[in-house]
Design an enzyme around this catalytic site. Structure first.
Site: not given
Ligand code: PRP
Ligand code: URA
Length: 210
Positions: A104, A108, A200, A203
């Protein structure tokens, strides 16, 4: 939402709660992703095809069911989906593995596909796409588009945590695809992260938290 199945099992709920905790470290997080994926796979393949074969027990001959058809394919969306693969393979050790690389854009929030390699005869296989997070739905929608473009017909998706926005976007775009979700969260924040979520996923699985 007949094509969306939300997990109800208390063990899955418990494991997802521990995954959410900030204090849960990389090793434990990775193990939990794998375990939840394994438990969700059990649910997701409950309608897999079987055929009866003739066997002989120590007592007599009998006709009994075995799983039939071409081997399924599990397709993780890189990177975070990789964390779910071994969980799926614990239940289906002979499954083939494809890969779709997507990322991603941080500004945006739109996904960009950087890699795709699928097992041959994908049109004949049950394809299980795995990604722990369904946020805006952009990544999963594009991944399924790509699989369909390459011939995939019987597709199921498994996500551990989903935002309502992502479920709506996905079911609108791919009403024919079954979606298995571990937990549905409240909403997305302004950075398109799931709230309360778990942060995340990539991560946390790979220990790349900045
Ligand atoms: C995360 C996650 C999904 C995607 C979900 O991946 O693993 O693929 O975001 O967001 P969406 O529903 O809004 O598209 P990310 O792009 O952070 O890449 P990573 O797995 O490499 O960390
Ligand atoms: N991707 C993640 O890893 N987490 C989110 O909350 C949203 C997208």
């Amino acid at each position: 939402m007949s094509n969306v199945k939300i997990m109800e099992h208390p063990l899955i709920k418990h494991k997802i709660t521990v995954m959410r905790m900030e204090a849960t470290g990389t090793g434990e997080f990775r193990r939990l992703v794998e375990e939840v994926a394994m438990l969700m796979t059990y649910e997701a393949i409950s309608d897999i095809e079987t055929t009866d074969i003739e066997i002989t027990t120590p007592i007599e001959e009998t006709s009994q069911p075995v799983i039939s058809g071409k081997k399924p394919a599990v397709v993780p969306i890189l990177r975070a989906g990789l964390g779910m693969v071994n969980g799926v393979l614990q239940i289906m050790p002979n499954a083939k593995v494809g890969h779709i690389g997507m990322e991603r854009d941080e500004q945006t929030h739109l996904p960009h596909t950087y890699y795709c390699k699928l097992p041959p005869q994908i049109e004949e296989r049950l394809v299980i796409v795995v990604d722990p997070m369904l946020a805006t739905g952009g990544s999963l929608c594009d991944a399924v588009d790509e699989i369909k473009r390459r011939g995939g017909k019987r597709i199921k998706c498994m996500c551990i945590i989903a935002a309502p926005e992502g479920i709506e976007a996905f079911t609108k775009k791919h009403p024919d695809v079954q979606l298995y979700i571990g937990a549905v969260d409240r909403c997305l924040n302004k950075d398109a992260y799931i709230c309360p979520g778990l942060g995340d996923a990539g991560d946390r699985i790979f220990g790349t938290v900045q």
